[in-house]
Design a protein around this motif. Structure first.
Motif, short mmCIF file in Angstrom:
data_model
loop_
_atom_site.label_atom_id
_atom_site.label_comp_id
_atom_site.label_asym_id
_atom_site.label_seq_id
_atom_site.Cartn_x
_atom_site.Cartn_y
_atom_site.Cartn_z
N LEU A 27 34.03 57.22 55.96
CA LEU A 27 34.57 56.82 54.67
C LEU A 27 33.97 57.64 53.53
O LEU A 27 34.67 57.99 52.57
N ARG A 28 32.68 57.93 53.60
CA ARG A 28 32.06 58.77 52.57
C ARG A 28 32.77 60.11 52.47
O ARG A 28 33.05 60.60 51.38
N ASP A 29 33.06 60.71 53.63
CA ASP A 29 33.77 61.99 53.65
C ASP A 29 35.21 61.84 53.19
O ASP A 29 35.69 62.61 52.36
N GLU A 30 35.91 60.87 53.74
CA GLU A 30 37.34 60.68 53.43
C GLU A 30 37.57 60.34 51.96
O GLU A 30 38.53 60.83 51.35
N LEU A 31 36.71 59.50 51.39
CA LEU A 31 36.90 59.05 50.01
C LEU A 31 36.03 59.81 49.02
O LEU A 31 36.03 59.50 47.83
N ASN A 32 35.30 60.80 49.53
CA ASN A 32 34.44 61.64 48.69
C ASN A 32 33.52 60.78 47.81
O ASN A 32 33.45 60.95 46.60
N ASP A 33 32.84 59.84 48.47
CA ASP A 33 31.93 58.93 47.77
C ASP A 33 30.66 58.75 48.61
O ASP A 33 30.63 57.94 49.53
N PRO A 34 29.60 59.48 48.29
CA PRO A 34 28.37 59.41 49.08
C PRO A 34 27.59 58.11 48.93
O PRO A 34 26.61 57.89 49.63
N GLU A 35 28.04 57.23 48.05
CA GLU A 35 27.32 55.98 47.79
C GLU A 35 27.80 54.81 48.65
O GLU A 35 27.24 53.71 48.57
N ILE A 36 28.83 54.98 49.45
CA ILE A 36 29.37 53.89 50.29
C ILE A 36 28.32 53.45 51.30
O ILE A 36 27.66 54.28 51.92
N THR A 37 28.18 52.12 51.44
CA THR A 37 27.26 51.54 52.42
C THR A 37 27.98 50.48 53.24
O THR A 37 29.11 50.10 52.92
N GLY A 38 27.31 49.98 54.25
CA GLY A 38 27.87 48.93 55.09
C GLY A 38 28.06 47.61 54.37
O GLY A 38 28.78 46.74 54.84
N SER A 39 27.44 47.45 53.22
CA SER A 39 27.61 46.20 52.47
C SER A 39 28.79 46.26 51.50
O SER A 39 29.12 45.27 50.85
N ASP A 40 29.45 47.41 51.42
CA ASP A 40 30.61 47.56 50.54
C ASP A 40 31.87 47.01 51.20
O ASP A 40 31.99 46.99 52.42
N ASN A 41 32.82 46.62 50.36
CA ASN A 41 34.13 46.19 50.82
C ASN A 41 35.06 47.40 50.87
O ASN A 41 35.06 48.21 49.94
N PHE A 42 35.83 47.51 51.93
CA PHE A 42 36.74 48.62 52.15
C PHE A 42 37.67 48.86 50.96
O PHE A 42 37.84 49.99 50.51
N LEU A 43 38.30 47.82 50.46
CA LEU A 43 39.23 47.97 49.35
C LEU A 43 38.52 48.33 48.05
O LEU A 43 39.01 49.13 47.26
N ASP A 44 37.35 47.76 47.84
CA ASP A 44 36.59 48.01 46.61
C ASP A 44 36.15 49.47 46.49
O ASP A 44 35.97 49.97 45.38
N VAL A 45 35.95 50.15 47.62
CA VAL A 45 35.52 51.56 47.56
C VAL A 45 36.70 52.52 47.51
O VAL A 45 36.52 53.73 47.48
#
Length: 95
Positions: A27-45
């Motif tokens: 997801l970090r690669d696909e959404l270009n967001d290095p801050e994504i973690t396992g505690s994030d919600n899929f839709l929110d990111v």
């Protein structure tokens, strides 16, 4: 007889921690967001239905598992990963 920690084919069942790390990395690669973690919600990111479909294709190819859409949309990623299901074997359709 199925051994603990193996799937129906007798292979070692994937470690949920490995799946979660792979989901987050993907997801970090696909959404270009290095801050994504396992505690994030899929839709929110920024995930959406096409992203979900591509992610499940990646998980199916990598781990033989898929995520449940409702759980993935409603829960943190780490929770969704704990509820992965094995990919159902499908028969190819010939034309």
């Amino acid at each position: 007889m199925q051994m603990p920690g193996t799937n129906d084919a007798g292979n070692r069942a994937p470690d949920p921690g490995d799946i979660e790390r792979s989901v987050v990395r993907w997801l970090r690669d696909e959404l270009n967001d290095p801050e994504i973690t396992g505690s994030d919600n899929f839709l929110d990111v920024g995930g959406h239905s096409l992203t979900f479909s591509k992610l499940n294709q990646f998980l199916g190819d990598s781990f033989g598992a898929v995520l449940d859409m409702r759980t993935t949309y409603e829960e943190p990623l780490g929770v969704a990963v704990t509820k992965t299901q094995p990919v159902e074997s499908t028969t190819s359709i010939t034309r």
